[in-house]
Design an enzyme around this catalytic site. Structure first.
Site, short mmCIF file in Angstrom:
data_model
loop_
_atom_site.label_atom_id
_atom_site.label_comp_id
_atom_site.label_asym_id
_atom_site.label_seq_id
_atom_site.Cartn_x
_atom_site.Cartn_y
_atom_site.Cartn_z
N ASN A 1 0.90 -1.22 0.00
CA ASN A 1 0.13 0.01 -0.14
C ASN A 1 0.91 1.15 0.04
O ASN A 1 2.04 1.00 0.32
CB ASN A 1 -0.97 -0.19 1.38
CG ASN A 1 -0.17 -0.01 2.59
OD1 ASN A 1 0.42 0.75 2.73
ND2 ASN A 1 -0.16 -1.30 3.21
N LYS B 1 -14.01 -0.67 15.09
CA LYS B 1 -12.54 -1.22 15.42
C LYS B 1 -11.97 -0.84 16.97
O LYS B 1 -11.12 -1.93 17.50
CB LYS B 1 -11.54 -0.71 14.47
CG LYS B 1 -12.05 -1.11 12.85
CD LYS B 1 -10.91 -0.58 11.70
CE LYS B 1 -11.79 -0.83 10.61
NZ LYS B 1 -11.03 -0.26 9.44
N PHE C 1 -5.08 2.68 14.34
CA PHE C 1 -5.24 3.68 13.20
C PHE C 1 -6.42 3.29 12.65
O PHE C 1 -6.25 2.05 12.42
CB PHE C 1 -4.18 4.07 12.47
CG PHE C 1 -3.41 5.38 13.03
CD1 PHE C 1 -2.67 5.19 14.18
CD2 PHE C 1 -3.54 6.49 12.51
CE1 PHE C 1 -2.08 6.36 14.76
CE2 PHE C 1 -2.84 7.68 12.90
CZ PHE C 1 -1.80 7.69 13.97
N LYS D 1 11.93 -15.36 -9.88
CA LYS D 1 10.87 -14.32 -10.56
C LYS D 1 10.17 -15.17 -11.53
O LYS D 1 10.63 -15.99 -12.46
CB LYS D 1 11.70 -13.39 -11.18
CG LYS D 1 11.08 -12.34 -11.79
CD LYS D 1 11.66 -11.27 -12.73
CE LYS D 1 10.62 -10.30 -13.76
NZ LYS D 1 11.44 -9.70 -14.52
N ASP E 1 -3.47 -6.67 4.27
CA ASP E 1 -4.18 -7.69 5.08
C ASP E 1 -4.13 -8.96 4.33
O ASP E 1 -4.22 -9.80 5.11
CB ASP E 1 -5.73 -6.99 4.71
CG ASP E 1 -5.96 -5.87 5.83
OD1 ASP E 1 -5.61 -6.10 6.91
OD2 ASP E 1 -6.87 -5.01 5.36
N PRO F 1 -1.79 -12.22 9.92
CA PRO F 1 -2.12 -12.12 11.31
C PRO F 1 -2.63 -10.67 11.68
O PRO F 1 -2.13 -9.69 11.02
CB PRO F 1 -1.09 -12.29 11.99
CG PRO F 1 0.17 -12.36 11.25
CD PRO F 1 -0.33 -12.40 9.94
N LYS G 1 -11.23 -4.56 18.90
CA LYS G 1 -9.47 -4.75 18.89
C LYS G 1 -9.05 -4.50 20.33
O LYS G 1 -7.98 -4.60 20.55
CB LYS G 1 -8.84 -3.97 17.85
CG LYS G 1 -9.31 -4.45 16.26
CD LYS G 1 -8.00 -4.10 15.48
CE LYS G 1 -8.63 -4.27 14.10
NZ LYS G 1 -7.59 -4.32 13.01
N1 CTP Z 1 -3.97 -3.80 11.49
C1 CTP Z 1 -3.08 -4.94 12.10
N2 CTP Z 1 -2.97 -6.12 11.48
C2 CTP Z 1 -3.63 -6.15 10.29
C3 CTP Z 1 -4.55 -5.20 9.90
C4 CTP Z 1 -4.60 -3.96 10.62
O1 CTP Z 1 -2.57 -4.71 13.18
N3 CTP Z 1 -3.54 -7.37 9.58
C5 CTP Z 1 -3.95 -2.58 12.44
C6 CTP Z 1 -3.53 -1.29 11.69
O2 CTP Z 1 -2.30 -1.01 11.79
C7 CTP Z 1 -4.64 -0.18 12.22
C8 CTP Z 1 -5.81 -1.13 12.50
O3 CTP Z 1 -5.46 -2.23 12.69
O4 CTP Z 1 -4.22 0.29 13.50
C9 CTP Z 1 -6.84 -0.84 11.77
O5 CTP Z 1 -6.57 -1.31 10.65
P1 CTP Z 1 -7.52 -1.20 9.21
O6 CTP Z 1 -6.65 -1.77 7.91
O7 CTP Z 1 -8.34 -0.04 9.25
O8 CTP Z 1 -8.53 -2.45 9.72
P2 CTP Z 1 -8.74 -3.80 9.52
O9 CTP Z 1 -8.91 -4.49 10.61
O10 CTP Z 1 -7.95 -4.40 8.43
O11 CTP Z 1 -10.24 -3.73 8.70
P3 CTP Z 1 -10.77 -3.60 7.62
O12 CTP Z 1 -9.50 -3.36 6.29
O13 CTP Z 1 -11.79 -4.45 7.09
O14 CTP Z 1 -11.53 -2.07 7.48
#
Ligand code: CTP
Length: 406
Positions: free
Chosen positions: A211, A340, A325, A290, A280, A306, A344
């Site tokens: 990303n 969240k 965040f 490659k 994710d 995870p 969490k």
């Molecule tokens: N986060 C994490 N591990 C992941 C995904 C997210 O620790 N695998 C943390 C991010 O660093 C952030 C928070 O979870 O602080 C929210 O991340 P976000 O991507 O908005 O949430 P998701 O739980 O992945 O939900 P979604 O993508 O479905 O909105």
């Protein structure tokens, strides 16, 4: 951060003086009122005229020492005028004077006549820096003043070692922190664990799922916490940013590596801030060679990585503070962030819309709403990420149990 703020810069005699020109120029362009005081040694390297031109203000030397401004001795007026003071480069000679409280020139008199926070940025030859006398003075000064550097690297005398002045923009950020906080060290004794940047999940040695996170928010948080006295551990995914001074850092690439680094530090962290953008999912299979274009799958099988923050939320002890965040798009961003926060098990979450200009990935600025589990909802307007970092830390300091250190 700097508009209309009064910054006094003391320059002493070292080759790194030329780098302080950039500090002065950056501050003046940002709207600060900058006055520069040069020692006799500093003038051997750069003239007072150079600094006066960059600052759009007159610069002072020891020739002005016995003059009065507004009916008071100059060192008193300048000491009271300053909201923050920087001394850079700090030489071994001026460090010794400050450690002993000597005042034999305009700058050292100002130091004794001010209540403003003072930032010291030393620079000198490595042999000089490592002298036991210099180090013993530095021990004294570190407890009394804010300080930054010196860095290790190649010096002007062509040797490699410790003694380089820290980079001008890092100095400017520290001055910004001192102006925002008044120089208080309200995180002294606290350990702050921060994640930053965007993780990468590789399909083969050249292609990955990732990303556009630049790491700027996490790096700003790390700097802000360190400026407030915290012991900071920064776990960062790939970034172009310079690694900040005085902060313990660990570089990672994937979510698994980030999880391992954070889990090993979490038990001793008073505050943990998960500002990294974790990819994710990852490709189910990693190819060590490659893949040729023709071998690339049309449909890529993925698996979840995870959820690091959820695991930290489950492991968290009551006295630990955990912050997440939620970088969202769309009007319902606040509801999604609130969900969240509770799912969490967080204490705070920073909700921000990344689909608006100047507040998305890679930007120097951000706008956010800070939500706490106890129902606080604090709106932060569009500001530099360092300012947002301090706003968040203000909230966390107010939540920290003052009697419990992890
Ligand atoms: N986060 C994490 N591990 C992941 C995904 C997210 O620790 N695998 C943390 C991010 O660093 C952030 C928070 O979870 O602080 C929210 O991340 P976000 O991507 O908005 O949430 P998701 O739980 O992945 O939900 P979604 O993508 O479905 O909105």
């Amino acid at each position: 951060m700097f508009a209309g703020r009064r910054v006094l810069i003391g320059v002493t005699g070292g080759i790194a003086t030329y780098k302080v020109c950039e500090v002065v120029s950056t501050l003046a362009k940002a709207g600060a009122e900058v006055r520069v005081v040069l020692t006799d040694g500093a003038q051997q390297f750069v003239s007072a005229l150079t600094f006066a031109t960059l600052a759009r203000e007159r610069a002072y030397t020891d020739a002005d020492f016995w003059s009065a401004e507004h009916g008071a001795p100059l060192h008193i007026t300048l000491g009271q005028w300053a909201e923050v003071i920087l001394i850079a480069p700090l030489t071994a000679n001026t460090a010794a004077k400050l450690a002993l409280g000597l005042a034999d020139n305009l700058l050292t008199n100002i130091v004794l006549a001010t209540a403003a926070p003072i930032l010291l940025a030393p620079a000198m030859n490595t042999q000089m820096w490592e002298q036991p006398t210099v180090q013993s003075h530095w021990q004294v000064l570190q407890n009394r003043f804010h300080h930054l550097g010196p860095q290790t690297g190649r010096l002007a005398c062509d040797s490699v070692g410790t003694g380089r002045l820290v980079e001008p923009l890092e100095i400017v950020d520290y001055l910004g922190s001192l102006l925002l906080t008044g120089g208080k060290k309200d995180l002294l004794g606290r350990t702050v664990l921060i994640s930053a940047g965007g993780t990468r999940e590789f399909l083969d040695p050249v292609r990955f799922i990732g990303n556009p996170s630049s790491g700027r928010m996490g790096f700003a948080l790390a700097a802000a916490a360190a400026h407030r006295g915290a012991s900071v551990y920064l776990v960062y995914a790939p970034t172009e940013l310079a690694i900040p001074q005085g902060i313990q850092c660990e570089s990672v690439i994937s979510a698994d590596e980030m999880a391992e680094a954070l889990f090993s530090q979490f038990a001793t962290a008073d505050i943990t801030i998960m500002s990294a953008a974790v990819a994710d999912v990852r490709p189910q299979t990693f190819h060590t060679e490659k893949l040729a274009k023709a071998e690339l799958p049309k449909i890529l099988p993925l698996e979840s990585v995870p959820d690091i923050l959820s695991t930290l939320g489950e492991r968290k002890r009551p006295e630990q503070i955990l912050v997440g965040f939620a970088a969202q798009t769309g009007e319902d961003f606040l509801d999604l962030a609130r969900k969240k926060l509770f799912v969490k098990h967080l204490d705070w979450i920073v909700a921000n819309r990344i689909d608006k200009p100047q507040q998305g990935f890679g930007s120097d600025t951000n706008r956010a709403i800070l939500l706490s589990k106890s129902g606080q909802c604090i709106e932060v307007p569009l500001v530099r990420k360092l300012v947002l970092a301090h706003n968040l830390l203000d909230c966390l300091v107010a939540t920290c149990d003052p009697y419990t250190l992890v």
